[in-house]
Each structure stands twice: as structure tokens, then as C-alpha cells.
Design a protein around this motif. Structure first.
Motif, PDB file in Angstrom:
ATOM      1  N   HIS A  17       0.825  -1.202   0.000  1.00 34.65           N
ATOM      2  CA  HIS A  17       0.000   0.000   0.000  1.00 34.65           C
ATOM      3  C   HIS A  17       0.864   1.260   0.000  1.00 34.65           C
ATOM      4  O   HIS A  17       0.516   2.251  -0.663  1.00 34.65           O
ATOM      5  CB  HIS A  17      -0.928  -0.001   1.220  1.00 34.65           C
ATOM      6  CG  HIS A  17      -2.083  -0.937   1.086  1.00 34.65           C
ATOM      7  ND1 HIS A  17      -3.206  -0.629   0.363  1.00 34.65           N
ATOM      8  CD2 HIS A  17      -2.288  -2.188   1.586  1.00 34.65           C
ATOM      9  CE1 HIS A  17      -4.060  -1.643   0.418  1.00 34.65           C
ATOM     10  NE2 HIS A  17      -3.532  -2.596   1.164  1.00 34.65           N
ATOM     11  N   TYR A  18       1.969   1.231   0.722  1.00 33.05           N
ATOM     12  CA  TYR A  18       2.867   2.390   0.739  1.00 33.05           C
ATOM     13  C   TYR A  18       3.460   2.622  -0.646  1.00 33.05           C
ATOM     14  O   TYR A  18       3.548   3.762  -1.116  1.00 33.05           O
ATOM     15  CB  TYR A  18       3.983   2.169   1.763  1.00 33.05           C
ATOM     16  CG  TYR A  18       4.931   3.340   1.884  1.00 33.05           C
ATOM     17  CD1 TYR A  18       4.606   4.439   2.680  1.00 33.05           C
ATOM     18  CD2 TYR A  18       6.142   3.351   1.202  1.00 33.05           C
ATOM     19  CE1 TYR A  18       5.475   5.518   2.791  1.00 33.05           C
ATOM     20  CE2 TYR A  18       7.006   4.429   1.298  1.00 33.05           C
ATOM     21  CZ  TYR A  18       6.676   5.503   2.097  1.00 33.05           C
ATOM     22  OH  TYR A  18       7.524   6.576   2.190  1.00 33.05           O
ATOM     23  N   TYR A  38      -8.021   7.230  -4.389  1.00 34.82           N
ATOM     24  CA  TYR A  38      -6.927   6.257  -4.414  1.00 34.82           C
ATOM     25  C   TYR A  38      -5.920   6.537  -3.295  1.00 34.82           C
ATOM     26  O   TYR A  38      -5.360   5.608  -2.695  1.00 34.82           O
ATOM     27  CB  TYR A  38      -6.226   6.277  -5.773  1.00 34.82           C
ATOM     28  CG  TYR A  38      -7.106   5.851  -6.926  1.00 34.82           C
ATOM     29  CD1 TYR A  38      -8.304   5.155  -6.711  1.00 34.82           C
ATOM     30  CD2 TYR A  38      -6.767   6.147  -8.242  1.00 34.82           C
ATOM     31  CE1 TYR A  38      -9.110   4.764  -7.759  1.00 34.82           C
ATOM     32  CE2 TYR A  38      -7.565   5.755  -9.307  1.00 34.82           C
ATOM     33  CZ  TYR A  38      -8.733   5.069  -9.060  1.00 34.82           C
ATOM     34  OH  TYR A  38      -9.534   4.673 -10.109  1.00 34.82           O
ATOM     35  N   VAL A  39      -5.679   7.812  -3.017  1.00 31.76           N
ATOM     36  CA  VAL A  39      -4.800   8.174  -1.900  1.00 31.76           C
ATOM     37  C   VAL A  39      -5.388   7.678  -0.580  1.00 31.76           C
ATOM     38  O   VAL A  39      -4.684   7.114   0.261  1.00 31.76           O
ATOM     39  CB  VAL A  39      -4.574   9.703  -1.864  1.00 31.76           C
ATOM     40  CG1 VAL A  39      -3.884  10.112  -0.562  1.00 31.76           C
ATOM     41  CG2 VAL A  39      -3.735  10.150  -3.058  1.00 31.76           C
ATOM     42  N   HIS A  43      -3.995   5.016   2.310  1.00 32.09           N
ATOM     43  CA  HIS A  43      -3.893   5.358   3.736  1.00 32.09           C
ATOM     44  C   HIS A  43      -4.668   4.358   4.598  1.00 32.09           C
ATOM     45  O   HIS A  43      -4.189   3.935   5.662  1.00 32.09           O
ATOM     46  CB  HIS A  43      -4.403   6.775   3.983  1.00 32.09           C
ATOM     47  CG  HIS A  43      -3.440   7.843   3.601  1.00 32.09           C
ATOM     48  ND1 HIS A  43      -2.178   7.955   4.158  1.00 32.09           N
ATOM     49  CD2 HIS A  43      -3.533   8.865   2.703  1.00 32.09           C
ATOM     50  CE1 HIS A  43      -1.549   8.987   3.642  1.00 32.09           C
ATOM     51  NE2 HIS A  43      -2.346   9.557   2.756  1.00 32.09           N
ATOM     52  N   VAL A  44      -5.868   3.991   4.159  1.00 30.34           N
ATOM     53  CA  VAL A  44      -6.649   3.006   4.913  1.00 30.34           C
ATOM     54  C   VAL A  44      -5.919   1.667   4.940  1.00 30.34           C
ATOM     55  O   VAL A  44      -5.859   0.990   5.976  1.00 30.34           O
ATOM     56  CB  VAL A  44      -8.059   2.849   4.301  1.00 30.34           C
ATOM     57  CG1 VAL A  44      -8.807   1.696   4.959  1.00 30.34           C
ATOM     58  CG2 VAL A  44      -8.854   4.130   4.462  1.00 30.34           C
ATOM     59  N   GLY A  45      -5.344   1.269   3.815  1.00 29.71           N
ATOM     60  CA  GLY A  45      -4.598   0.015   3.757  1.00 29.71           C
ATOM     61  C   GLY A  45      -3.377   0.020   4.663  1.00 29.71           C
ATOM     62  O   GLY A  45      -3.104  -0.959   5.369  1.00 29.71           O
ATOM     63  N   ALA A  71      -9.331  -3.482   9.854  1.00 28.73           N
ATOM     64  CA  ALA A  71      -9.593  -4.416   8.761  1.00 28.73           C
ATOM     65  C   ALA A  71     -10.992  -4.189   8.192  1.00 28.73           C
ATOM     66  O   ALA A  71     -11.198  -4.215   6.965  1.00 28.73           O
ATOM     67  CB  ALA A  71      -9.445  -5.852   9.250  1.00 28.73           C
ATOM     68  N   GLY A  72     -11.954  -3.956   9.071  1.00 25.83           N
ATOM     69  CA  GLY A  72     -13.309  -3.664   8.612  1.00 25.83           C
ATOM     70  C   GLY A  72     -13.360  -2.395   7.781  1.00 25.83           C
ATOM     71  O   GLY A  72     -14.058  -2.336   6.762  1.00 25.83           O
ATOM     72  N   ALA A  73     -12.621  -1.377   8.203  1.00 25.72           N
ATOM     73  CA  ALA A  73     -12.564  -0.126   7.443  1.00 25.72           C
ATOM     74  C   ALA A  73     -11.952  -0.352   6.070  1.00 25.72           C
ATOM     75  O   ALA A  73     -12.406   0.216   5.065  1.00 25.72           O
ATOM     76  CB  ALA A  73     -11.755   0.920   8.217  1.00 25.72           C
ATOM     77  N   SER A  74     -10.926  -1.199   6.008  1.00 29.11           N
ATOM     78  CA  SER A  74     -10.267  -1.482   4.737  1.00 29.11           C
ATOM     79  C   SER A  74     -11.206  -2.181   3.763  1.00 29.11           C
ATOM     80  O   SER A  74     -11.300  -1.819   2.583  1.00 29.11           O
ATOM     81  CB  SER A  74      -9.018  -2.334   4.978  1.00 29.11           C
ATOM     82  OG  SER A  74      -8.344  -2.607   3.768  1.00 29.11           O
ATOM     83  N   VAL A  75     -11.919  -3.189   4.246  1.00 31.05           N
ATOM     84  CA  VAL A  75     -12.852  -3.919   3.386  1.00 31.05           C
ATOM     85  C   VAL A  75     -14.000  -3.018   2.950  1.00 31.05           C
ATOM     86  O   VAL A  75     -14.392  -3.007   1.771  1.00 31.05           O
ATOM     87  CB  VAL A  75     -13.387  -5.172   4.106  1.00 31.05           C
ATOM     88  CG1 VAL A  75     -14.450  -5.860   3.251  1.00 31.05           C
ATOM     89  CG2 VAL A  75     -12.251  -6.147   4.407  1.00 31.05           C
TER      90      VAL A  75
END
Length: 229
Positions: A17-18, A38-39, A43-45, A71-75
Motif C-alpha cells: 500500500h505504501y 486512491y490516496v 492510507h486506509v490500507g 480491517a473492517g474499514a479497509s474492506v
């Protein structure tokens, strides 16, 4: 460190992700309307995999909660930005803007409700897994549909990348569903799930970058083409 390989592979995902964030910032102009989404994806990842590495280093209540919430936020963010790209809700029209605001509000409320239930009502592993699976399936179906329809129009192999990423992730998810005794006492199915998600993350960022550059180039050609009078 309780689960060294899960930590190592979590850091591998963090790097993916970075690296994606660095490419987006360097190669997509600031004025491109999808760039902020996309940014934020990156950041979430990064946040999600940072908390994953911390949790697998030491399993406490706080580290577990932060891992699950991130993880929930990422999904959920994956489910959020997917229709924005596919249906181009980023484009400046009143109707699209209204839909984007409604979609954003819905996703924010879904995440707040998800965290509130786990934290304030019941810490339910089955519910948490089901919620993430549903959100994941929704975005996977959309990306698969996008790949099929895009390939039918363009005949470009690049357009099937999201579908390939979906297939790759589904194979990787089998590590979560079909558990087995750890290899060498520390390489377990969960750590391999983390390992197998690094590749599709890199591939998806490359697709988003190529997709944005193609879109920008197409607009530039349209603007520079002779106009009929």
C-alpha cells in the motif's frame, strides 16, 4: 512476537500500500478527480496492516479491537471506492454528486454501526466475518463485471486485471477457510493468507495507475482534436 510470519507478511502488505501511494502521488496529477479516493485507499490500507502487524505481535484486547476495526474499514472502503470508479461518480454532474454524497453517508453509517455493535453490544466473531465477506463479495462482483464488460469493449488484456485480482484473492481466502496445522510450528494458514494478498494489492495499484493514465491521455486527445463547426 507471537506470530512472526503473520507480522512479516502484514508488513509486506503495508509496503504494497505504501508503494501504491508513492506511485499514485508521483504519477497521477493532483487535479485528477479519482486521485483523492486512491490516496485514501492507500492510507486506509497502511493503517489496517499496521494494526495487523501490532496485533500479531501481541494479542491484547486493545490490539485485537484495533486490528478488527481497521480491517473492517479497509474492506468497507474497498466496497466504497469500487462503484465510484466503475460508475464514475467522481465526475462533476449534479446527479452524480448527489449519488456520491448519499453513498458516502451510507458507508460511513455502516462503519459506525459495525464498530458500535462490536464494541457496545457484542464482540461477535461470526458477525464480523460475515460482514467482511459480504462487503468483499459486493466489490468482487462489481470488479468482475467491470473486467468482463471492459474487455468486451476494448479487447485489452489490461482490462481483465481487476477480475484476475478477484480470482487471486478468492484463492488466497481459501487459507482462511481451510485451516491446517502450522508448518515448522509457526507458518499457519492465516499467515499464508497475509502472504498471498501482497501480490494482488500491487497488481491492483498498477491497474489503477494505468487506468488513470489512460483516462487522462484520452481526455487530452479529445481536447486537442479538431472541433466541428
Amino acid at each position: 512476537m507471537q506470530e512472526p510470519f503473520s507480522v512479516l507478511f502484514s508488513l509486506g502488505n503495508l509496503w504494497a500500500h505504501y508503494d501504491g501511494l508513492a506511485k499514485i502521488r508521483a504519477r497521477i496529477p493532483r487535479g485528477y478527480s479519482l486521485r483523492p479516493f486512491y490516496v485514501m485507499l492507500a492510507h486506509v490500507g497502511i493503517t489496517s496492516w499496521t494494526f495487523s502487524a501490532i496485533f500479531h505481535t501481541r494479542d491484547f484486547q486493545t490490539t485485537e479491537e484495533l486490528d478488527y476495526f481497521a480491517a473492517g474499514a479497509s474492506v468497507l472502503y474497498g466496497m466504497y471506492y469500487t462503484p465510484i470508479r466503475i460508475f464514475r461518480l467522481d465526475r462533476p454532474s449534479p446527479r452524480r454528486r448527489s449519488v456520491l454524497r448519499a453513498w458516502t453517508l451510507l458507508c460511513v453509517l455502516l462503519y459506525i454501526g459495525h464498530v458500535a455493535y462490536l464494541k457496545g453490544v457484542r464482540w461477535d466473531y461470526t458477525y464480523n466475518m460475515a460482514a467482511n465477506v459480504v462487503a468483499g463479495i459486493i466489490q468482487n462482483v462489481m470488479w468482475t463485471w467491470f473486467s468482463i464488460t471492459s474487455y468486451q469493449k476494448s479487447k485489452s488484456l489490461w482490462s481483465i486485471v481487476p477480475g484476475a485480482v478477484v480470482a487471486w484473492v478468492m484463492v488466497a481466502m481459501s487459507m482462511e477457510l481451510f485451516d491446517f496445522p502450522p508448518w515448522l510450528g509457526c507458518i499457519d494458514a492465516h499467515s499464508l493468507w497475509h502472504l498471498l494478498t501482497i501480490g494482488p494489492t500491487v497488481l491492483m495499484y498498477n491497474f489503477l495507475l494505468k487506468d488513470a493514465q489512460t483516462d487522462i491521455a484520452g481526455r487530452d486527445r479529445y481536447k486537442s482534436s479538431p472541433k466541428d463547426h
